[in-house]
Scaffold this motif. Structure first.
Motif, PDB file in Angstrom:
ATOM      1  N   ALA A  84      85.304  22.633  51.869  1.00  0.00           N
ATOM      2  CA  ALA A  84      84.497  23.455  52.771  1.00  0.00           C
ATOM      3  C   ALA A  84      83.040  23.500  52.311  1.00  0.00           C
ATOM      4  CB  ALA A  84      85.073  24.872  52.851  1.00  0.00           C
ATOM      5  N   VAL A  85      82.829  23.601  51.006  1.00  0.00           N
ATOM      6  CA  VAL A  85      81.462  23.615  50.463  1.00  0.00           C
ATOM      7  C   VAL A  85      80.785  22.268  50.707  1.00  0.00           C
ATOM      8  CG1 VAL A  85      80.080  23.890  48.361  1.00  0.00           C
ATOM      9  CG2 VAL A  85      82.089  25.329  48.722  1.00  0.00           C
ATOM     10  N   ARG A  86      81.529  21.176  50.526  1.00  0.00           N
ATOM     11  CA  ARG A  86      80.969  19.844  50.797  1.00  0.00           C
ATOM     12  C   ARG A  86      80.517  19.728  52.252  1.00  0.00           C
ATOM     13  NH1 ARG A  86      78.355  16.022  48.775  1.00  0.00           N
ATOM     14  NH2 ARG A  86      79.815  15.670  47.057  1.00  0.00           N
ATOM     15  N   MET A  87      81.331  20.225  53.177  1.00  0.00           N
ATOM     16  CA  MET A  87      80.968  20.161  54.589  1.00  0.00           C
ATOM     17  C   MET A  87      79.695  20.962  54.854  1.00  0.00           C
ATOM     18  SD  MET A  87      84.381  20.229  56.930  1.00  0.00           S
ATOM     19  CE  MET A  87      85.714  20.763  55.916  1.00  0.00           C
ATOM     20  N   ALA A  88      79.607  22.144  54.266  1.00  0.00           N
ATOM     21  CA  ALA A  88      78.419  22.972  54.469  1.00  0.00           C
ATOM     22  C   ALA A  88      77.164  22.273  53.953  1.00  0.00           C
ATOM     23  CB  ALA A  88      78.597  24.321  53.761  1.00  0.00           C
ATOM     24  N   LYS A  89      77.244  21.677  52.782  1.00  0.00           N
ATOM     25  CA  LYS A  89      76.089  20.974  52.222  1.00  0.00           C
ATOM     26  C   LYS A  89      75.701  19.781  53.097  1.00  0.00           C
ATOM     27  CE  LYS A  89      76.607  22.204  47.342  1.00  0.00           C
ATOM     28  NZ  LYS A  89      75.188  22.544  47.136  1.00  0.00           N
ATOM     29  N   GLY A  96      68.554  19.786  58.462  1.00  0.00           N
ATOM     30  CA  GLY A  96      67.201  19.780  57.931  1.00  0.00           C
ATOM     31  C   GLY A  96      66.695  21.143  57.502  1.00  0.00           C
ATOM     32  N   LYS A  97      65.588  21.141  56.791  1.00  0.00           N
ATOM     33  CA  LYS A  97      64.981  22.357  56.258  1.00  0.00           C
ATOM     34  C   LYS A  97      64.545  23.271  57.397  1.00  0.00           C
ATOM     35  CE  LYS A  97      61.500  23.888  52.950  1.00  0.00           C
ATOM     36  NZ  LYS A  97      60.397  23.476  52.041  1.00  0.00           N
ATOM     37  N   GLY A  98      64.797  24.555  57.215  1.00  0.00           N
ATOM     38  CA  GLY A  98      64.422  25.541  58.220  1.00  0.00           C
ATOM     39  C   GLY A  98      65.521  25.831  59.223  1.00  0.00           C
ATOM     40  N   ARG A  99      66.590  25.019  59.231  1.00  0.00           N
ATOM     41  CA  ARG A  99      67.694  25.237  60.166  1.00  0.00           C
ATOM     42  C   ARG A  99      69.010  25.444  59.415  1.00  0.00           C
ATOM     43  NH1 ARG A  99      64.460  21.487  63.053  1.00  0.00           N
ATOM     44  NH2 ARG A  99      65.491  19.706  62.084  1.00  0.00           N
ATOM     45  N   GLU A 100      68.905  26.135  58.286  1.00  0.00           N
ATOM     46  CA  GLU A 100      70.093  26.368  57.476  1.00  0.00           C
ATOM     47  C   GLU A 100      71.133  27.222  58.199  1.00  0.00           C
ATOM     48  OE1 GLU A 100      66.686  25.425  54.806  1.00  0.00           O
ATOM     49  OE2 GLU A 100      67.002  26.837  56.461  1.00  0.00           O
ATOM     50  N   SER A 126      79.321  32.446  48.709  1.00  0.00           N
ATOM     51  CA  SER A 126      78.436  32.166  47.574  1.00  0.00           C
ATOM     52  C   SER A 126      77.357  31.162  47.963  1.00  0.00           C
ATOM     53  CB  SER A 126      79.243  31.638  46.379  1.00  0.00           C
ATOM     54  OG  SER A 126      79.930  30.444  46.737  1.00  0.00           O
ATOM     55  N   LEU A 127      77.690  30.224  48.847  1.00  0.00           N
ATOM     56  CA  LEU A 127      76.701  29.260  49.333  1.00  0.00           C
ATOM     57  C   LEU A 127      75.668  29.953  50.219  1.00  0.00           C
ATOM     58  CD1 LEU A 127      75.938  26.258  49.338  1.00  0.00           C
ATOM     59  CD2 LEU A 127      77.355  25.988  51.369  1.00  0.00           C
ATOM     60  N   VAL A 128      76.103  30.919  51.012  1.00  0.00           N
ATOM     61  CA  VAL A 128      75.171  31.703  51.828  1.00  0.00           C
ATOM     62  C   VAL A 128      74.159  32.406  50.936  1.00  0.00           C
ATOM     63  CG1 VAL A 128      74.971  33.728  53.341  1.00  0.00           C
ATOM     64  CG2 VAL A 128      76.773  32.047  53.740  1.00  0.00           C
ATOM     65  N   ARG A 129      74.631  33.009  49.854  1.00  0.00           N
ATOM     66  CA  ARG A 129      73.734  33.719  48.924  1.00  0.00           C
ATOM     67  C   ARG A 129      72.742  32.752  48.280  1.00  0.00           C
ATOM     68  NH1 ARG A 129      75.233  38.854  47.095  1.00  0.00           N
ATOM     69  NH2 ARG A 129      74.266  38.420  45.067  1.00  0.00           N
ATOM     70  N   ALA A 130      73.229  31.576  47.884  1.00  0.00           N
ATOM     71  CA  ALA A 130      72.342  30.600  47.239  1.00  0.00           C
ATOM     72  C   ALA A 130      71.277  30.100  48.209  1.00  0.00           C
ATOM     73  CB  ALA A 130      73.168  29.431  46.703  1.00  0.00           C
ATOM     74  N   ILE A 131      71.665  29.789  49.440  1.00  0.00           N
ATOM     75  CA  ILE A 131      70.698  29.318  50.438  1.00  0.00           C
ATOM     76  C   ILE A 131      69.681  30.410  50.739  1.00  0.00           C
ATOM     77  CG2 ILE A 131      70.433  28.637  52.862  1.00  0.00           C
ATOM     78  CD1 ILE A 131      73.103  27.188  52.643  1.00  0.00           C
ATOM     79  N   VAL A 225      68.309  29.545  42.336  1.00  0.00           N
ATOM     80  CA  VAL A 225      69.585  29.471  41.634  1.00  0.00           C
ATOM     81  C   VAL A 225      70.114  28.046  41.710  1.00  0.00           C
ATOM     82  CG1 VAL A 225      70.169  31.875  42.066  1.00  0.00           C
ATOM     83  CG2 VAL A 225      70.845  30.147  43.723  1.00  0.00           C
ATOM     84  N   ASN A 226      70.886  27.678  40.729  1.00  0.00           N
ATOM     85  CA  ASN A 226      71.439  26.323  40.683  1.00  0.00           C
ATOM     86  C   ASN A 226      72.571  26.179  41.696  1.00  0.00           C
ATOM     87  OD1 ASN A 226      69.749  25.521  38.557  1.00  0.00           O
ATOM     88  ND2 ASN A 226      71.158  26.393  37.031  1.00  0.00           N
ATOM     89  N   ALA A 227      72.537  25.103  42.439  1.00  0.00           N
ATOM     90  CA  ALA A 227      73.595  24.835  43.413  1.00  0.00           C
ATOM     91  C   ALA A 227      74.814  24.238  42.709  1.00  0.00           C
ATOM     92  CB  ALA A 227      73.086  23.867  44.482  1.00  0.00           C
ATOM     93  N   THR A 228      75.917  24.212  43.414  1.00  0.00           N
ATOM     94  CA  THR A 228      77.128  23.593  42.874  1.00  0.00           C
ATOM     95  C   THR A 228      76.880  22.114  42.601  1.00  0.00           C
ATOM     96  OG1 THR A 228      78.427  25.107  44.244  1.00  0.00           O
ATOM     97  CG2 THR A 228      79.580  23.218  43.306  1.00  0.00           C
ATOM     98  N   ASP A 229      77.360  21.640  41.477  1.00  0.00           N
ATOM     99  CA  ASP A 229      77.198  20.240  41.123  1.00  0.00           C
ATOM    100  C   ASP A 229      77.893  19.368  42.172  1.00  0.00           C
ATOM    101  OD1 ASP A 229      77.012  17.748  40.004  1.00  0.00           O
ATOM    102  OD2 ASP A 229      77.649  18.380  38.008  1.00  0.00           O
ATOM    103  N   GLU A 230      77.101  18.496  42.806  1.00  0.00           N
ATOM    104  CA  GLU A 230      77.637  17.643  43.871  1.00  0.00           C
ATOM    105  C   GLU A 230      78.802  16.790  43.374  1.00  0.00           C
ATOM    106  OE1 GLU A 230      76.473  17.024  47.108  1.00  0.00           O
ATOM    107  OE2 GLU A 230      74.926  18.563  47.113  1.00  0.00           O
ATOM    108  N   ARG A 231      78.776  16.428  42.099  1.00  0.00           N
ATOM    109  CA  ARG A 231      79.805  15.546  41.569  1.00  0.00           C
ATOM    110  C   ARG A 231      81.165  16.237  41.477  1.00  0.00           C
ATOM    111  NH1 ARG A 231      76.546  13.820  36.266  1.00  0.00           N
ATOM    112  NH2 ARG A 231      76.134  16.061  36.456  1.00  0.00           N
ATOM    113  N   GLU A 232      81.176  17.569  41.523  1.00  0.00           N
ATOM    114  CA  GLU A 232      82.427  18.309  41.449  1.00  0.00           C
ATOM    115  C   GLU A 232      83.122  18.431  42.804  1.00  0.00           C
ATOM    116  OE1 GLU A 232      81.571  22.077  39.762  1.00  0.00           O
ATOM    117  OE2 GLU A 232      80.778  21.280  37.874  1.00  0.00           O
TER     118      GLU A 232
END
Length: 488
Positions: A84-89, A96-100, A126-131, A225-232
């Motif tokens: 789910a996090v991968r899909m959101a990213k 694009g930027k500004g349309r999060e 948690s992704l909402v908070r980071a964005i 804040v640091n985002a989730t490591d894409e490699r994970e």
């Protein structure tokens, strides 16, 4: 006998509502008791009545039980794997930027196809908070857009249990229903964003640990804040595949139709909803959960499946009540009454589902009961079962308030503590989406369905207009609010 049948329906519905709202009797048992009241009042013999209940119960679950179970297993895989996090990213990059907020809305629409909306929201918050912290956008607009996208698809698109149950009760082809559900869901989310962005400006909130930043000047001093490591995270193919591949197979099986070639035979097999969703489950199990301990993953799936027991039972009881109404001959009587009253028939399932949602809170139970009560009317009044199913499903999107657990999850995670603010931020948003969706469905039915009238879309449009006027009149014009809006 006609009077007894009508009285039985009224008494049965009232008894069912009282049992659901005021007693400890579960929804399933309340529906069975209501079915007995309706059948006996219509003059059915006890043996005939019990046989109708058993046949209706088994008939519905025989068609959709496996699909609901497979969908829940797939949802457990998504919850544990980070898909789910991968899909959101991915959506954030595409939009694009500004349309999060738009990206999170689309994430919600896709993720809630296999995952329950409350679980998906908790996973993605948690992704909402980071964005929010990294972009300065209000977490209210981001979080509510995500929450609404999740709720809309949870209610409108299979294989989530509610819409699957509605399709089974009304005998709707799952592929056709899925296609129309997606057609309606996306405009519902996009148009609702007009109000959500307005509310996000009025309630500007950016998270900073346990506190909230309420103006943009203070946000500028925060560290990112640091985002989730894409490699994970799993790949896009593994994340989207278990959802999109079954949808494509089901839609192809619906659109292409039957034939005598090997291609048609294969498509008939793999386009069957049970097989298609089963393939999605296999892809999720062996693609998304390889890094998770086998026993741990089996435990997660067992926990997820344990929550579906009540849903399956309620779904079967919905089929049982529908069978009783059909076998007793009560359905045509009610249909005749509705036709003679001048009430637009397609508004009946919408009104039942919406009222149940308002009173008892459960979206899934509301749409299943609405489908059950409307089933005998479909053939008699010449209604299109696909659009009846859609109106049953859109009814529970609106009127989310304090008796809905999702209401509290959203309010708590966004730090909104005042009830008036909670109602304005979430309850009003869900009701606006309801009015938009209902208007779209009832309008589409005029062109593609059957049994609709030009009056059908007017009522939800009037509700939407009244909400807009109320917001215009009630929105404060203080300088403090204006400064917050300008800052954001």
């Amino acid at each position: 006998m006609m009077d007894g049948a009508i009285i039985g329906i009224i008494v049965g519905i009232i008894a069912m509502m009282l049992m659901i709202i005021k007693t400890r009797i579960p929804v399933a048992l309340a529906m069975v008791i209501a079915s007995l009241i309706m059948g006996l009042s219509a003059g059915m013999a006890p043996t005939e009545l019990i046989n109708a209940i058993k046949a209706g119960f088994g008939g519905v679950l025989g068609g959709i039980g496996l699909i609901i179970a497979f969908g829940v297993i797939m949802g457990a895989c998504f919850e544990r794997s980070g898909a789910a996090v991968r899909m959101a990213k991915t959506f954030v990059k595409i939009c694009g930027k500004g349309r999060e907020d738009l990206a999170l809305g689309f994430t919600g629409v896709v993720v809630a196809i296999p995952v329950f909306c409350d679980s998906a929201y908790i996973i993605l918050h948690s992704l909402v908070r980071a964005i929010s912290r990294n972009t300065g956008k209000s977490s209210v607009s981001l979080g509510v857009t995500l929450a609404l996208g999740l709720l809309i698809t949870h209610a409108m698109v299979p294989p989530t249990p509610g819409p699957v149950a509605v399709a089974g009760i009304l005998g709707v082809d799952l592929g056709v229903y899925m296609l129309w559900g997606l057609v309606v869901s996306i405009p519902m989310m996009l148009l609702s964003m007009i109000y959500i962005r307005k509310v996000g400006k009025e309630y500007y909130r950016v998270p900073d640990g346990d506190r909230w930043i309420t103006n943009q000047a203070d946000w500028a001093n925060l560290e990112t804040v640091n985002a989730t490591d894409e490699r994970e995270l799993p790949s896009n193919f593994l994340s989207f595949g278990p959802i999109l591949i079954p949808i494509i197979l089901i839609l192809l099986g619906t659109v292409v139709g039957k034939g005598d070639t090997i291609f048609h035979s294969l498509l008939e097999l793999f386009g069957n909803p049970v097989v298609a969703v089963g393939l999605g489950v296999l892809m999720a199990l062996y693609g998304l959960t390889r890094q998770i301990d086998r026993k741990d993953m089996i435990g997660s799936m067992d926990d997820a499946l344990s929550t579906t027991g009540l849903i399956l039972v309620v779904t079967g009881c919905g089929g049982a009540m529908g069978a009783v109404l059909t076998a007793s001959g009560t359905g045509p009587i009610v249909a005749e009454m509705i036709a003679s009253s001048g009430i637009p028939p397609l508004l009946v399932p919408l009104a039942i589902a919406s009222m149940l949602r308002l009173v008892q809170g459960s979206a899934t139970a509301s749409m299943m009961v609405a489908a059950t009560m409307t089933l005998p009317l479909v053939e008699t009044l010449g209604l299109d079962p696909v659009f009846v199913a859609l109106t049953c499903a859109v009814g529970p999107v609106g009127f989310s308030h304090v008796n809905d657990s999702y209401f509290h999850i959203i309010s708590r995670t966004l730090g909104i503590t005042e009830l008036s603010d909670q109602l304005k931020i979430w309850s009003m948003t869900s009701t606006i989406a309801w009015a938009i969706g209902a208007s779209l469905i009832l309008t589409l039915n005029l062109f593609f369905g059957a049994g609709g009238t030009i009056i059908d879309p007017i009522i939800p449009i009037i509700v939407l207009t009244m909400i807009a006027l109320w917001l215009k009149i009630s929105t404060p014009k203080s300088k403090e609010n204006e400064s917050v809006i300008e800052a954001s």
